[in-house]
Design a protein around this motif. Structure first.
Motif, short mmCIF file in Angstrom:
data_model
loop_
_atom_site.label_atom_id
_atom_site.label_comp_id
_atom_site.label_asym_id
_atom_site.label_seq_id
_atom_site.Cartn_x
_atom_site.Cartn_y
_atom_site.Cartn_z
N GLU A 4 53.31 32.40 37.73
CA GLU A 4 52.54 32.80 36.64
C GLU A 4 53.58 33.23 35.60
N LYS A 5 53.29 33.32 34.45
CA LYS A 5 54.10 33.75 33.30
C LYS A 5 54.36 35.13 33.54
N PRO A 6 55.26 35.93 33.10
CA PRO A 6 56.35 35.37 32.28
C PRO A 6 57.42 34.54 32.98
N ASP B 51 49.69 28.25 33.02
CA ASP B 51 49.45 29.03 31.41
C ASP B 51 47.88 28.98 31.10
N HIS B 52 47.19 30.03 31.54
CA HIS B 52 45.64 29.97 31.64
C HIS B 52 45.11 29.49 30.49
N TYR B 53 45.84 29.25 29.48
CA TYR B 53 45.09 28.57 28.50
C TYR B 53 44.80 27.28 28.48
N LEU B 54 45.62 26.67 29.41
CA LEU B 54 45.20 25.28 29.62
C LEU B 54 44.07 25.02 30.65
N GLY B 55 43.89 26.11 31.43
CA GLY B 55 42.36 26.17 32.20
C GLY B 55 41.17 26.59 31.54
N LYS B 56 41.50 26.76 30.03
CA LYS B 56 40.14 27.02 29.48
C LYS B 56 39.37 25.98 28.85
N GLU B 57 38.04 25.82 29.21
CA GLU B 57 37.23 24.61 29.02
C GLU B 57 37.52 23.86 27.77
N GLY C 68 47.28 49.86 28.67
CA GLY C 68 48.23 50.19 29.59
C GLY C 68 49.50 49.46 30.04
N ARG C 69 49.67 48.27 29.24
CA ARG C 69 50.75 47.39 29.40
C ARG C 69 51.87 47.36 28.59
N GLY C 70 52.24 48.92 28.22
CA GLY C 70 53.20 48.98 27.20
C GLY C 70 54.67 48.72 27.99
N GLY C 71 54.71 48.98 28.96
CA GLY C 71 56.30 48.97 29.61
C GLY C 71 56.52 47.50 29.70
N TYR C 72 55.77 46.67 29.92
CA TYR C 72 55.98 45.07 30.02
C TYR C 72 55.89 44.57 28.58
N TYR C 73 54.78 45.03 27.52
CA TYR C 73 54.59 44.41 26.73
C TYR C 73 56.09 44.84 25.54
N GLY D 24 47.85 38.25 17.12
CA GLY D 24 48.12 39.59 17.25
C GLY D 24 47.18 40.52 17.77
N LYS D 25 47.37 41.88 18.14
CA LYS D 25 46.67 42.60 18.98
C LYS D 25 46.07 43.49 17.97
N LYS D 26 44.83 44.04 18.21
CA LYS D 26 44.10 45.26 17.54
C LYS D 26 43.88 44.65 16.10
N ALA E 251 38.70 40.98 14.80
CA ALA E 251 37.85 40.20 15.69
C ALA E 251 38.71 39.78 16.96
N ARG E 252 38.06 39.31 17.93
CA ARG E 252 38.51 38.34 18.94
C ARG E 252 38.19 36.95 18.75
N THR E 253 39.21 36.35 18.14
CA THR E 253 38.92 34.86 17.78
C THR E 253 39.92 34.08 18.11
N LEU F 37 37.87 28.10 19.94
CA LEU F 37 38.17 28.22 21.51
C LEU F 37 37.56 29.33 22.17
N GLN F 38 37.27 30.56 21.36
CA GLN F 38 36.75 31.39 21.96
C GLN F 38 36.36 32.70 20.86
N PRO F 39 35.35 33.34 21.04
CA PRO F 39 34.57 33.51 21.90
C PRO F 39 33.38 32.52 22.00
C1 BG6 Z 1 47.90 36.91 28.42
C2 BG6 Z 1 48.77 38.08 27.72
O1 BG6 Z 1 48.78 35.89 28.74
O2 BG6 Z 1 46.88 36.33 27.73
C3 BG6 Z 1 47.79 39.03 26.97
O3 BG6 Z 1 49.76 38.47 28.59
C4 BG6 Z 1 46.80 38.54 26.44
O4 BG6 Z 1 48.56 39.86 26.37
C5 BG6 Z 1 46.14 37.50 27.17
O5 BG6 Z 1 45.92 39.57 26.00
C6 BG6 Z 1 44.85 36.89 26.27
O6 BG6 Z 1 44.14 35.99 26.97
P1 BG6 Z 1 42.95 35.53 26.78
O7 BG6 Z 1 42.24 34.69 27.80
O8 BG6 Z 1 41.86 36.86 26.99
O9 BG6 Z 1 42.53 34.87 25.50
#
Ligand code: BG6
Length: 475
Positions: free
Chosen positions: A140-142, A170-176, A215-220, A323-325, A328-330, A359-361
């Motif tokens: 998996e990444k990273p 890279d889970h984006y490649l698995g998105k339909e 909760g992922r601050g340490g990694y991020y 970006g985060k926050k 919208a989720r787009t 691509l989503q949602p």
């Molecule tokens: C992950 C990132 O790989 O992808 C996260 O580490 C991010 O920070 C996530 O939120 C986004 O994935 P999705 O499938 O919700 O768009």
């Protein structure tokens, strides 16, 4: 269609990824009838646990994370799950695992653990004869945090496994819808003739999220948007949008073309980059509080203008932002075409076609075309969408698209690497990213603040305005 029978060992089986993503994905495939009845999932982690205790953990995880999946068949699924306590860096558990594995089925090993353990796992799997030349390794990444560490990881895995055995997710490649990008481009005659700098003014790729780093601050805080999203997911979207048609939908043909795009990326100058950090509002914590580091200069937002130095794209910039926050989720890719070379209509109005691949949602495509505004008032043009929602066009199947992990894990069992990153691809991506990141390390500049729930820092708007272009609104 069921896949061949398998023994899938998940290292890190009690971790977040395994319980939140991998197990629910496997359960859905089980419900879909794709998992053979004698296939086995073997959880491996450090803590001592019985099969029953582990099954209870998985049961709870699926109840929580497999939203909408019928829990009625959970017992049947759990019967196919086993557990081995294992010490990745020691001797404990390896003989037990070895004794469990069957000879006549596909063997796959999912390294859902910190990359620092990849070497230990790979070595012990081969030393104990548990993995052989047909086994598959999933990582998996990273995948590294720069070129040097990615190379070291590749070298570590290569000591025990061939490239054809390594599945880098890279889970984006698995998105339909991401796979659909290839279908749209290469299964239609309409788009490809126009898919170049002669007809396309620019491309925008947006992956906007509403979540913070939580909760992922340490990694991020050690990663930032560049390492977390751009080096991998955004880069894949860019590649699929920009690559030449592969000669076949075949792992190396596709990955060769993606690699050429990454290698053709020009270095990005400071003036073409905007970094941002979200601010708190009222009781809501800002980035600095979320990562508990008041001095952090890590970006939670990144916008950049990217140029691809090849024949197809000379003069057509790609603008990326994530970006985060945000508002919208787009996630979408916007192709803005050039206006027709000459307008026969006197009245000014919108003139350029735009193709928006969502691509989503709400997965789908909008093709904006110009038509005549109805009415007797002369020839006025308006831009309207030919809009297609996959959910509507495909019926219930379109609304119920499999999660990325479902597709990817089944591809591992099938032995199909098309949707996985090859080692050279990952390294090439880091080679492009590294100089950009090190220029930030050298500078004292803080990222630009932006309000949570906004579209990002104003500077990112200027990145476009200065080129007489504008971002499509995040909505
Ligand atoms: C992950 C990132 O790989 O992808 C996260 O580490 C991010 O920070 C996530 O939120 C986004 O994935 P999705 O499938 O919700 O768009």
């Amino acid at each position: 269609i069921p896949v061949d029978s398998f023994d899938l060992v998940i290292f890190g089986a009690t971790g977040d990824l395994a319980l939140r993503k991998i197990m629910p994905a496997l359960y859905r495939r089980f419900l879909a009838g794709q998992m053979p009845h004698d296939a086995r999932i073997i959880g491996a982690a450090r803590s001592e646990m019985t099969d029953t205790q582990f099954r209870d953990t998985v049961r709870a995880a699926i109840r929580e994370h497999a939203a909408g999946a019928d829990p009625g068949q959970l017992d049947g699924f759990l019967d196919q799950i086993h557990y081995v306590a294992i010490d990745a860096q020691g001797v404990g558990g390896w003989d037990h695992l070895s004794a469990l594995m069957r000879d006549d089925v596909v063997r796959a090993f999912y390294f859902s653990v910190a990359p620092s353990l990849f070497g230990d796992l790979a070595r012990r799997l081969s030393e104990h004869g548990i993995a052989d030349g047909d086994s598959r390794i999933v990582v998996e990444k990273p995948f590294g945090r720069d070129l040097e560490s990615a190379r070291a990881l590749n070298a570590t895995l290569a000591r025990h496994f061939g490239e054809g055995q390594i599945y880098r997710i890279d889970h984006y490649l698995g998105k339909e819808t991401v796979q659909n990008l290839m279908a749209v481009r290469f299964a239609n005659i309409l788009f490809e003739p126009l898919w170049n700098a002669q007809y396309i003014d620019h491309v925008q790729i947006t992956v906007a999220e509403t979540v913070g780093v939580g909760g992922r601050g340490g990694y991020y805080d050690h990663a930032g948007a560049m390492r977390d999203m751009v080096q991998n997911h955004m880069m894949q979207l860019l590649c699929l949008t920009a690559m030449e048609p592969p000669y076949h939908f075949d792992p190396d043909a596709v990955r060769d073309e993606k690699l050429k795009v990454i290698r053709a990326l020009e270095p990005v100058s400071d003036a073409d980059i905007v970094r941002g950090q979200y601010q708190g509002e009222g009781d809501a914590p800002g980035y600095l509080e979320d990562v508990d580091n008041p001095d952090s200069r890590t970006e939670s937002y990144l916008a950049l203008k990217v140029r691809i130095a090849n024949w197809r794209w000379q003069g057509t910039p790609f603008y990326l932002r994530t970006g985060k926050k945000l508002r919208a989720r787009t996630s979408e890719i916007v192709i803005t075409f050039k206006p027709p070379p000459h307008s026969i209509f006197d009245e000014a109005g919108p003139r350029a076609n735009q193709l928006v691949i969502k691509l989503q949602p709400d997965e789908g495509m909008d093709l904006f075309v110009m038509i005549k505004e109805p009415g007797p008032g002369g020839m006025r043009l308006v831009q309207v969408p030919l809009d297609m929602s996959f959910a509507e066009a495909l019926g219930p199947e379109g609304a119920d698209m499999p999660d990325a992990y479902e597709r990817l894990i089944m591809d591992v069992i099938r032995g199909n690497q098309t949707l996985f990153m090859r080692g050279d691809e990952v390294e090439a991506a880091w080679a492009w990213v590294d100089p950009i990141i090190s220029s930030w390390d050298d500078s004292k500049h803080r990222p630009e603040p932006y309000d949570a729930g906004s579209s990002g820092p104003d500077e990112a708007l200027r990145l476009m305005h200065r080129d007489n272009r504008r971002w499509r609104e995040i909505r």
